[in-house]
Write a protein that holds these residues in place. Structure first.
Motif, PDB file in Angstrom:
ATOM      1  N   LEU A   1       0.678  -1.057  -0.028  1.00 24.04           N
ATOM      2  CA  LEU A   1      -0.144  -0.019  -0.003  1.00 24.04           C
ATOM      3  C   LEU A   1       0.963   1.401   0.142  1.00 24.04           C
ATOM      4  CD1 LEU A   1      -2.785   1.428   0.295  1.00 24.04           C
ATOM      5  CD2 LEU A   1      -2.552   0.951   2.721  1.00 24.04           C
TER       6      LEU A   1
ATOM      7  N   LEU B   1      -1.908   8.231   5.850  1.00 25.56           N
ATOM      8  CA  LEU B   1      -3.209   9.018   5.265  1.00 25.56           C
ATOM      9  C   LEU B   1      -3.907   9.284   6.576  1.00 25.56           C
ATOM     10  CD1 LEU B   1      -4.859  10.437   3.053  1.00 25.56           C
ATOM     11  CD2 LEU B   1      -5.990   8.128   2.829  1.00 25.56           C
TER      12      LEU B   1
ATOM     13  N   GLY C   1     -10.374   9.985   9.134  1.00 25.98           N
ATOM     14  CA  GLY C   1     -10.725   8.494   8.878  1.00 25.98           C
ATOM     15  C   GLY C   1     -11.141   8.224   7.402  1.00 25.98           C
TER      16      GLY C   1
ATOM     17  N   PHE D   1      -3.382   4.982  13.460  1.00 18.93           N
ATOM     18  CA  PHE D   1      -3.749   3.750  12.753  1.00 18.93           C
ATOM     19  C   PHE D   1      -2.932   3.243  11.737  1.00 18.93           C
ATOM     20  CE2 PHE D   1      -8.094   4.825  14.532  1.00 18.93           C
ATOM     21  CZ  PHE D   1      -8.117   4.287  15.644  1.00 18.93           C
ATOM     22  N   ILE D   2      -2.007   3.392  12.018  1.00 15.99           N
ATOM     23  CA  ILE D   2      -0.876   3.247  10.913  1.00 15.99           C
ATOM     24  C   ILE D   2      -0.170   1.635  10.835  1.00 15.99           C
ATOM     25  CG2 ILE D   2       1.251   4.024   9.421  1.00 15.99           C
ATOM     26  CD1 ILE D   2      -1.113   5.872   9.341  1.00 15.99           C
TER      27      ILE D   2
ATOM     28  N   GLN E   1      -6.301   6.801  -5.921  1.00 20.68           N
ATOM     29  CA  GLN E   1      -5.807   5.751  -6.818  1.00 20.68           C
ATOM     30  C   GLN E   1      -5.128   4.733  -6.325  1.00 20.68           C
ATOM     31  OE1 GLN E   1      -3.451   8.652  -9.384  1.00 20.68           O
ATOM     32  NE2 GLN E   1      -5.177   8.942 -10.888  1.00 20.68           N
TER      33      GLN E   1
ATOM     34  N   VAL F   1     -19.212   5.136  -2.452  1.00 19.53           N
ATOM     35  CA  VAL F   1     -18.301   4.879  -3.763  1.00 19.53           C
ATOM     36  C   VAL F   1     -19.170   4.216  -4.816  1.00 19.53           C
ATOM     37  CG1 VAL F   1     -16.303   4.203  -5.027  1.00 19.53           C
ATOM     38  CG2 VAL F   1     -15.984   5.259  -2.778  1.00 19.53           C
TER      39      VAL F   1
HETATM   40  N1  CAA Z   1      -9.542   8.282  -8.481  1.00 24.15           N
HETATM   41  C1  CAA Z   1      -8.941   9.287  -8.616  1.00 24.15           C
HETATM   42  N2  CAA Z   1      -9.486  10.383  -8.299  1.00 24.15           N
HETATM   43  C2  CAA Z   1     -10.783  10.466  -7.316  1.00 24.15           C
HETATM   44  C3  CAA Z   1     -10.924   9.326  -6.649  1.00 24.15           C
HETATM   45  C4  CAA Z   1     -10.312   8.081  -7.385  1.00 24.15           C
HETATM   46  N3  CAA Z   1     -10.849   6.735  -6.957  1.00 24.15           N
HETATM   47  N4  CAA Z   1     -11.753   9.545  -5.948  1.00 24.15           N
HETATM   48  C5  CAA Z   1     -11.874  10.777  -5.701  1.00 24.15           C
HETATM   49  N5  CAA Z   1     -11.031  11.469  -6.698  1.00 24.15           N
HETATM   50  C6  CAA Z   1     -11.081  12.786  -6.781  1.00 24.15           C
HETATM   51  C7  CAA Z   1     -12.403  13.524  -7.089  1.00 24.15           C
HETATM   52  O1  CAA Z   1     -12.523  13.231  -8.521  1.00 24.15           O
HETATM   53  C8  CAA Z   1     -12.148  14.991  -6.808  1.00 24.15           C
HETATM   54  O2  CAA Z   1     -11.276  15.573  -7.614  1.00 24.15           O
HETATM   55  P1  CAA Z   1     -12.106  16.741  -8.715  1.00 24.15           P
HETATM   56  O3  CAA Z   1     -12.599  17.790  -7.777  1.00 24.15           O
HETATM   57  O4  CAA Z   1     -10.960  17.420  -9.729  1.00 24.15           O
HETATM   58  O5  CAA Z   1     -13.287  16.033  -9.416  1.00 24.15           O
HETATM   59  C9  CAA Z   1     -11.523  14.755  -5.742  1.00 24.15           C
HETATM   60  O6  CAA Z   1     -10.681  13.470  -5.708  1.00 24.15           O
HETATM   61  C10 CAA Z   1     -12.041  14.584  -4.333  1.00 24.15           C
HETATM   62  O7  CAA Z   1     -13.168  13.810  -4.459  1.00 24.15           O
HETATM   63  P2  CAA Z   1     -14.367  13.473  -3.540  1.00 24.15           P
HETATM   64  O8  CAA Z   1     -15.127  14.827  -3.572  1.00 24.15           O
HETATM   65  O9  CAA Z   1     -15.178  12.377  -3.972  1.00 24.15           O
HETATM   66  O10 CAA Z   1     -13.467  13.483  -2.155  1.00 24.15           O
HETATM   67  P3  CAA Z   1     -14.476  13.196  -0.661  1.00 24.15           P
HETATM   68  O11 CAA Z   1     -13.537  14.037   0.161  1.00 24.15           O
HETATM   69  O12 CAA Z   1     -15.864  13.383  -0.694  1.00 24.15           O
HETATM   70  O13 CAA Z   1     -13.741  11.722  -0.222  1.00 24.15           O
HETATM   71  C11 CAA Z   1     -14.012   9.431   0.055  1.00 24.15           C
HETATM   72  C12 CAA Z   1     -14.283  10.568  -1.002  1.00 24.15           C
HETATM   73  C13 CAA Z   1     -14.306   8.217  -1.298  1.00 24.15           C
HETATM   74  C14 CAA Z   1     -15.139   9.149   1.327  1.00 24.15           C
HETATM   75  C15 CAA Z   1     -12.571   9.226   0.510  1.00 24.15           C
HETATM   76  O14 CAA Z   1     -12.408  10.316   1.450  1.00 24.15           O
HETATM   77  C16 CAA Z   1     -12.209   8.052   0.992  1.00 24.15           C
HETATM   78  O15 CAA Z   1     -12.064   6.963   0.416  1.00 24.15           O
HETATM   79  N6  CAA Z   1     -12.293   7.789   2.307  1.00 24.15           N
HETATM   80  C17 CAA Z   1     -11.883   6.611   3.071  1.00 24.15           C
HETATM   81  C18 CAA Z   1     -10.167   6.664   3.363  1.00 24.15           C
HETATM   82  C19 CAA Z   1      -9.626   5.416   3.340  1.00 24.15           C
HETATM   83  O16 CAA Z   1      -9.830   4.513   2.479  1.00 24.15           O
HETATM   84  N7  CAA Z   1      -8.579   5.347   4.320  1.00 24.15           N
HETATM   85  C20 CAA Z   1      -7.810   4.269   4.489  1.00 24.15           C
HETATM   86  C21 CAA Z   1      -6.553   4.637   4.979  1.00 24.15           C
HETATM   87  S1  CAA Z   1      -5.306   3.286   4.800  1.00 24.15           S
HETATM   88  C22 CAA Z   1      -5.640   2.182   5.791  1.00 24.15           C
HETATM   89  O17 CAA Z   1      -6.478   1.907   6.477  1.00 24.15           O
HETATM   90  C23 CAA Z   1      -4.481   1.458   5.529  1.00 24.15           C
HETATM   91  C24 CAA Z   1      -3.924   0.470   6.740  1.00 24.15           C
HETATM   92  O18 CAA Z   1      -2.965   0.955   7.438  1.00 24.15           O
HETATM   93  C25 CAA Z   1      -4.110  -0.802   6.540  1.00 24.15           C
END
Ligand code: CAA
Length: 387
Positions: free
Chosen positions: A95, A129, A135, A160-161, A241, A378
């Motif tokens: 990741l 992140l 979160g 939570f890293i 991404q 999503v």
């Molecule tokens: N690919 C490319 N661009 C993307 C995208 C994607 N999948 N998703 C969003 N974007 C872009 C959007 O197009 C937008 O850009 P524009 O304004 O130019 O169009 C920008 O990013 C903002 O997008 P959103 O308005 O949709 O963003 P948001 O603030 O509403 O958040 C969310 C969307 C899907 C809820 C996101 O915040 C999210 O995924 N949250 C969860 C975070 C997460 O998964 N955290 C895990 C941490 S890692 C972990 O757990 C690891 C570990 O240690 C094991």
């Protein structure tokens, strides 16, 4: 049918299976119960790094194994069948690596390759992140990176890293321009030995206890400007991404847990006799096992569907397929593990048998790398965008 792999790929998956069974399995129960994992876990981590499990997807030109994601998913499934915490540690390195592989330059890729193959580092990296108030709302972070001459200075706390305490390099998301919202977030490389980097408290977790989860604190950490990944302001998109590609890999851990739960339940159902016959001959148990098998196979198919989309049409958006794979596999891993407990009855509830641990390990699959509620946001977003 599962993953269709060539001989070299299958040999690697078999190696992972053998490693997990011989080197990890004998210590799982003890390490799962330990207050502090201790040296044995780090010995196992080191052996895994030496084989190359943390560098599976690093191209060979940088010293990695150059594997495709079908093979990576199959390897992760084998590791997770034995222990999803150990598999999480390996997958979390993947990741942290992905933003660099996708958007980094040659020197940055080499730096990660050297760390993850153990050449010049611990073999582990971490994706920083999440913050205490950011979160699911990942854009709400407050960590900042201020440009000063040819350096950036980073301040903030991540939580939570996964691999926080064992990583030698961190992929850190920080605000470079707070007037720009998500377009003011950038991604950086921070080595652990930079002054001002410290590791905070380690989480005492319900499951995946063979993984290390900590706070990571950045206090006036100076990094060279060339540690910016890609372009300033693109960090949030890079994070999204990365998660699009990483979530199906989490799904493969969830499938590993589900497959193990099914295997344990089938084995027990053959051995356990009630009312004069093995319980697998009772329809109530047989049908439950069939449902467990259906769910596990369909979850694996969702990963394969994602990978087919990813490889067939590289420019196509695959966010929906990634979210479906992660969400479904996460949900069914909990269901299948709970069904295994039910089939084993009192033995399933006892810590003497491995299935209660599978429930504890499975639960995180609905939480990390984006909760399953986020995955549904999503997925439903794509439906809402359709006329
Ligand atoms: N690919 C490319 N661009 C993307 C995208 C994607 N999948 N998703 C969003 N974007 C872009 C959007 O197009 C937008 O850009 P524009 O304004 O130019 O169009 C920008 O990013 C903002 O997008 P959103 O308005 O949709 O963003 P948001 O603030 O509403 O958040 C969310 C969307 C899907 C809820 C996101 O915040 C999210 O995924 N949250 C969860 C975070 C997460 O998964 N955290 C895990 C941490 S890692 C972990 O757990 C690891 C570990 O240690 C094991």
């Amino acid at each position: 049918m599962g993953y269709i792999l060539n001989k070299d790929q299958q040999d690697l998956v078999d190696l992972a299976k053998d490693f997990a069974q011989k080197k990890v399995a004998p210590f799982v129960a003890e390490l799962d119960r330990a207050e502090v994992p201790g040296e044995k876990l780090y010995e196992i981590y080191k052996e895994a790094v030496d084989i190359g499990f943390c560098g599976l997807e690093i191209p060979e030109e940088y010293g990695g194994m150059g594997q495709d994601y079908y093979t990576v998913a199959a390897v992760y499934e084998e590791l997770a069948k034995v222990d999803a915490g150990f598999a999480t540690a390996v997958a979390a390195s993947g990741l942290g690596l992905k933003p660099v592989l996708q958007h980094g330059n040659d020197a940055q890729k080499q730096l990660y390759a050297d760390n993850l193959t153990g050449e010049k580092g611990s073999g582990f990296c971490a994706f920083c992140l999440t913050e205490p108030n950011a979160g699911s709302d990942a854009a709400a972070g407050t960590t900042v990176a201020v440009k000063q001459g040819d350096e950036y200075v980073i301040n903030g706390t991540k939580c939570f890293i996964t691999n926080g305490g064992v990583a030698s390099v961190f992929t850190v998301f920080a605000i470079t321009d707070k007037t720009k919202g998500v377009k003011g977030i950038s991604a950086f490389i921070v080595e652990k030995d930079r002054p001002g980097v410290s590791i905070g408290k380690e989480e005492d977790k319900m499951g995946i206890r063979l993984s290390n989860t900590t706070e990571v604190i950045f206090q006036d950490v100076h990094i060279p400007a060339d540690h910016l990944i890609g372009q300033e302001g693109k960090g949030f998109v890079y994070a999204m991404q990365t998660l699009d590609l990483a979530r199906p890999m989490v799904a493969s851990l969830a499938v590993g847990i589900a497959q193990r739960a099914l295997d344990e339940a089938v084995k027990y159902a053959h051995e356990r006799v009630t009312f004069g016959k093995p319980i697998i001959k009772h329809e109530a148990i047989a049908f439950k096992l069939a449902d467990m098998d259906i769910k596990t196979e369909v979850a694996r198919s969702a990963i394969i569907n994602f990978l087919n989309t990813y490889y067939a049409e590289p420019k196509r958006n695959y966010t929906r397929e990634a979210a479906i794979a992660k969400c479904y596999a996460g949900d069914i891993s909990v269901e299948v593990a709970l069904d295994a407990v039910q089939i084993l009855g009192g033995f399933g509830y006892s810590r003497e048998y491995p299935v209660e641990k599978l429930v504890r390990d499975a639960k995180i699959m609905q939480i990390y790398e984006g909760t399953n509620e986020v995955q549904r946001i999503v997925i439903s977003g794509f439906l809402a965008a359709k006329k």
